[in-house]
Scaffold this motif. Structure first.
Motif, PDB file in Angstrom:
ATOM      1  N   ALA A 186       0.833  -1.203   0.000  1.00 20.71           N
ATOM      2  CA  ALA A 186       0.000   0.000   0.000  1.00 20.71           C
ATOM      3  C   ALA A 186       0.868   1.254   0.000  1.00 20.71           C
ATOM      4  O   ALA A 186       0.573   2.229  -0.708  1.00 20.71           O
ATOM      5  CB  ALA A 186      -0.932  -0.006   1.214  1.00 20.71           C
ATOM      6  N   TYR A 187       1.950   1.236   0.785  1.00 21.61           N
ATOM      7  CA  TYR A 187       2.868   2.379   0.778  1.00 21.61           C
ATOM      8  C   TYR A 187       3.515   2.553  -0.597  1.00 21.61           C
ATOM      9  O   TYR A 187       3.727   3.691  -1.059  1.00 21.61           O
ATOM     10  CB  TYR A 187       3.948   2.211   1.843  1.00 21.61           C
ATOM     11  CG  TYR A 187       3.509   2.611   3.229  1.00 21.61           C
ATOM     12  CD1 TYR A 187       3.061   3.908   3.492  1.00 21.61           C
ATOM     13  CD2 TYR A 187       3.556   1.717   4.302  1.00 21.61           C
ATOM     14  CE1 TYR A 187       2.660   4.281   4.771  1.00 21.61           C
ATOM     15  CE2 TYR A 187       3.159   2.085   5.573  1.00 21.61           C
ATOM     16  CZ  TYR A 187       2.714   3.372   5.803  1.00 21.61           C
ATOM     17  OH  TYR A 187       2.312   3.755   7.064  1.00 21.61           O
ATOM     18  N   LEU A 188       3.825   1.443  -1.266  1.00 25.61           N
ATOM     19  CA  LEU A 188       4.363   1.540  -2.619  1.00 25.61           C
ATOM     20  C   LEU A 188       3.373   2.235  -3.544  1.00 25.61           C
ATOM     21  O   LEU A 188       3.750   3.093  -4.352  1.00 25.61           O
ATOM     22  CB  LEU A 188       4.674   0.152  -3.172  1.00 25.61           C
ATOM     23  CG  LEU A 188       6.048  -0.457  -2.925  1.00 25.61           C
ATOM     24  CD1 LEU A 188       6.181  -1.753  -3.716  1.00 25.61           C
ATOM     25  CD2 LEU A 188       7.178   0.492  -3.281  1.00 25.61           C
ATOM     26  N   LYS A 189       2.109   1.851  -3.452  1.00 25.56           N
ATOM     27  CA  LYS A 189       1.089   2.460  -4.303  1.00 25.56           C
ATOM     28  C   LYS A 189       0.961   3.954  -4.036  1.00 25.56           C
ATOM     29  O   LYS A 189       0.669   4.737  -4.952  1.00 25.56           O
ATOM     30  CB  LYS A 189      -0.261   1.765  -4.088  1.00 25.56           C
ATOM     31  CG  LYS A 189      -0.339   0.365  -4.670  1.00 25.56           C
ATOM     32  CD  LYS A 189      -0.313   0.412  -6.198  1.00 25.56           C
ATOM     33  CE  LYS A 189      -0.594  -0.953  -6.809  1.00 25.56           C
ATOM     34  NZ  LYS A 189      -0.608  -0.899  -8.293  1.00 25.56           N
ATOM     35  N   LEU A 190       1.163   4.352  -2.789  1.00 21.08           N
ATOM     36  CA  LEU A 190       1.094   5.768  -2.418  1.00 21.08           C
ATOM     37  C   LEU A 190       2.414   6.487  -2.669  1.00 21.08           C
ATOM     38  O   LEU A 190       2.545   7.675  -2.361  1.00 21.08           O
ATOM     39  CB  LEU A 190       0.699   5.904  -0.944  1.00 21.08           C
ATOM     40  CG  LEU A 190      -0.728   5.455  -0.607  1.00 21.08           C
ATOM     41  CD1 LEU A 190      -0.931   5.401   0.902  1.00 21.08           C
ATOM     42  CD2 LEU A 190      -1.752   6.398  -1.239  1.00 21.08           C
ATOM     43  N   GLU A 191       3.391   5.754  -3.213  1.00 25.41           N
ATOM     44  CA  GLU A 191       4.731   6.271  -3.505  1.00 25.41           C
ATOM     45  C   GLU A 191       5.427   6.817  -2.260  1.00 25.41           C
ATOM     46  O   GLU A 191       6.255   7.720  -2.336  1.00 25.41           O
ATOM     47  CB  GLU A 191       4.677   7.333  -4.609  1.00 25.41           C
ATOM     48  CG  GLU A 191       4.151   6.780  -5.926  1.00 25.41           C
ATOM     49  CD  GLU A 191       4.282   7.750  -7.079  1.00 25.41           C
ATOM     50  OE1 GLU A 191       4.620   8.930  -6.847  1.00 25.41           O
ATOM     51  OE2 GLU A 191       4.045   7.318  -8.227  1.00 25.41           O
ATOM     52  N   ASN A 192       5.094   6.214  -1.124  1.00 23.80           N
ATOM     53  CA  ASN A 192       5.814   6.506   0.121  1.00 23.80           C
ATOM     54  C   ASN A 192       6.880   5.417   0.252  1.00 23.80           C
ATOM     55  O   ASN A 192       6.720   4.426   0.961  1.00 23.80           O
ATOM     56  CB  ASN A 192       4.858   6.486   1.313  1.00 23.80           C
ATOM     57  CG  ASN A 192       5.523   6.953   2.597  1.00 23.80           C
ATOM     58  OD1 ASN A 192       6.750   6.877   2.739  1.00 23.80           O
ATOM     59  ND2 ASN A 192       4.735   7.431   3.545  1.00 23.80           N
ATOM     60  N   PHE A 193       7.974   5.615  -0.467  1.00 25.07           N
ATOM     61  CA  PHE A 193       8.966   4.556  -0.607  1.00 25.07           C
ATOM     62  C   PHE A 193       9.742   4.309   0.680  1.00 25.07           C
ATOM     63  O   PHE A 193      10.157   3.189   0.953  1.00 25.07           O
ATOM     64  CB  PHE A 193       9.904   4.876  -1.766  1.00 25.07           C
ATOM     65  CG  PHE A 193       9.190   5.032  -3.073  1.00 25.07           C
ATOM     66  CD1 PHE A 193       8.516   3.957  -3.636  1.00 25.07           C
ATOM     67  CD2 PHE A 193       9.150   6.261  -3.727  1.00 25.07           C
ATOM     68  CE1 PHE A 193       7.828   4.094  -4.834  1.00 25.07           C
ATOM     69  CE2 PHE A 193       8.472   6.407  -4.921  1.00 25.07           C
ATOM     70  CZ  PHE A 193       7.804   5.323  -5.475  1.00 25.07           C
ATOM     71  N   THR A 194       9.900   5.351   1.483  1.00 21.17           N
ATOM     72  CA  THR A 194      10.607   5.180   2.756  1.00 21.17           C
ATOM     73  C   THR A 194       9.843   4.231   3.674  1.00 21.17           C
ATOM     74  O   THR A 194      10.420   3.303   4.264  1.00 21.17           O
ATOM     75  CB  THR A 194      10.812   6.533   3.438  1.00 21.17           C
ATOM     76  OG1 THR A 194      11.586   7.383   2.586  1.00 21.17           O
ATOM     77  CG2 THR A 194      11.537   6.372   4.767  1.00 21.17           C
ATOM     78  N   GLN A 195       8.527   4.448   3.790  1.00 20.23           N
ATOM     79  CA  GLN A 195       7.718   3.563   4.631  1.00 20.23           C
ATOM     80  C   GLN A 195       7.597   2.166   4.014  1.00 20.23           C
ATOM     81  O   GLN A 195       7.538   1.174   4.735  1.00 20.23           O
ATOM     82  CB  GLN A 195       6.328   4.171   4.841  1.00 20.23           C
ATOM     83  CG  GLN A 195       6.292   5.285   5.854  1.00 20.23           C
ATOM     84  CD  GLN A 195       6.696   4.821   7.246  1.00 20.23           C
ATOM     85  OE1 GLN A 195       6.390   3.701   7.676  1.00 20.23           O
ATOM     86  NE2 GLN A 195       7.407   5.674   7.967  1.00 20.23           N
ATOM     87  N   ALA A 196       7.554   2.097   2.695  1.00 19.10           N
ATOM     88  CA  ALA A 196       7.519   0.786   2.042  1.00 19.10           C
ATOM     89  C   ALA A 196       8.767  -0.011   2.395  1.00 19.10           C
ATOM     90  O   ALA A 196       8.693  -1.196   2.744  1.00 19.10           O
ATOM     91  CB  ALA A 196       7.405   0.950   0.529  1.00 19.10           C
TER      92      ALA A 196
END
Length: 307
Positions: A186-196
């Motif tokens: 889900a973080y990847l989809k939101l482009e929050n790569f740090t949290q991913a």
């Protein structure tokens, strides 16, 4: 120029490996009252993954109008789910809920059947019924998260995954791995790569052999420009699964970004050979196109591999 080229190709090849969502099947009900032989045998066949025999035994319980009929419907629903007969599964769970509106397992199984049938609103409603009756059942929160992910409501999916982690601190190792992995997606989809990356790292702490976590963490590192970390993760993927062709492509791409041209060519050649063995014409041609573009940029000599 090279960075823009490889990033475009990277976005294609990261999709080669499909995401597999595990919806955590519920286990058969157990009650204190006496259990008929057919019911016991049905439960046994469920545990042995002999779903056709399980269906047969639960059907006999239902036809005999045994006192376990409600549980038989619920568990036959579960067996139908395992063989992807989702319409039959849904009908059985609805029958079970007509007889016992507090059957948590039937709601969970119905939610899964509706999910598979793409009845997402009904699936969410079934899981909500579980939460109304048992607010600490993390399975309902997790499964709701998967439905919201399917609906592309990634922020809501994250909230459900977080609730799943918070409501029960006694998850099995397998369940925790699923939750952190899907939260990372889900973080990847939101482009929050740090949290991913943080969540994929947690997955790898729980399961150091999870090749998909390495694969997608490598993608996240690449998006953040940490090419050395991405290269390392794709190398881990290849060590775990040498047949995962996309990992060679992606390792070649980041090697090219890092200026390791010989390593890039070696990886692309392996990928070409594997695509050829797989009769994957699309992958083969895209890899050839990638190599030609690299050749134009680097002026290196490329020779097509034999066989």
């Amino acid at each position: 120029m090279m960075n823009n080229l490889v990033k475009n190709f990277f976005n294609f090849f990261v999709l080669i490996v499909a995401v597999l969502f595990c919806l955590g099947f519920s286990s058969p009900n157990s009650e204190n009252e006496s259990i008929s032989p057919n019911f016991s045998q049905g439960v046994y066949y469920l545990t042995q993954q002999n779903y056709q025999e399980a269906i047969l035994k639960f059907t006999q319980v239902i036809n005999n109008k045994n006192q376990k009929i409600a549980s038989a419907y619920s568990n036959r629903c579960l067996a139908y789910l395992q063989i992807n007969n989702n319409q039959a599964a849904k009908r059985d769970c609805e029958q079970a809920l007509e007889m016992n509106s507090n059957n948590i397992e039937a709601y969970l199984n119905k939610g899964l059947a509706d999910y598979q049938l793409e009845n997402y609103t009904q699936s969410l409603a079934a899981y909500q019924e579980v939460i109304k009756r048992h607010k600490n059942d993390y399975r309902a929160y997790y499964n709701q998260g998967l439905v919201y992910f399917k609906l592309e409501n990634y922020q809501q999916a994250l909230e459900n995954y977080q609730q799943a982690l918070e409501t029960n601190q006694d998850h099995s190792l397998k369940d925790k791995t699923f939750i952190y992995y899907d939260r990372a997606l889900a973080y990847l989809k939101l482009e929050n790569f740090t949290q991913a990356i943080a969540n994929f790292t947690h997955v790898l702490i729980l399961n150091p052999n999870n090749e998909q976590a390495y694969y997608r963490r490598g993608y996240a590192y690449q998006k953040l420009g940490n090419y050395q970390a991405a290269f390392k993760d794709f190398t881990e993927v290849i060590a775990l699964n040498p047949q995962l062709t996309g990992a060679y492509i992606n390792r070649g791409i980041v090697a090219g970004i890092l200026g390791l041209q010989d390593i890039a060519w070696q990886n692309f050649k392996i990928a070409l050979h594997q695509f050829q063995q797989q009769n994957n014409t699309i992958g083969y041609n895209k890899t050839l196109n990638l190599i030609r573009k690299f050749k134009q940029i680097t002026s290196d000599i490329y020779q097509t591999p034999i066989g």
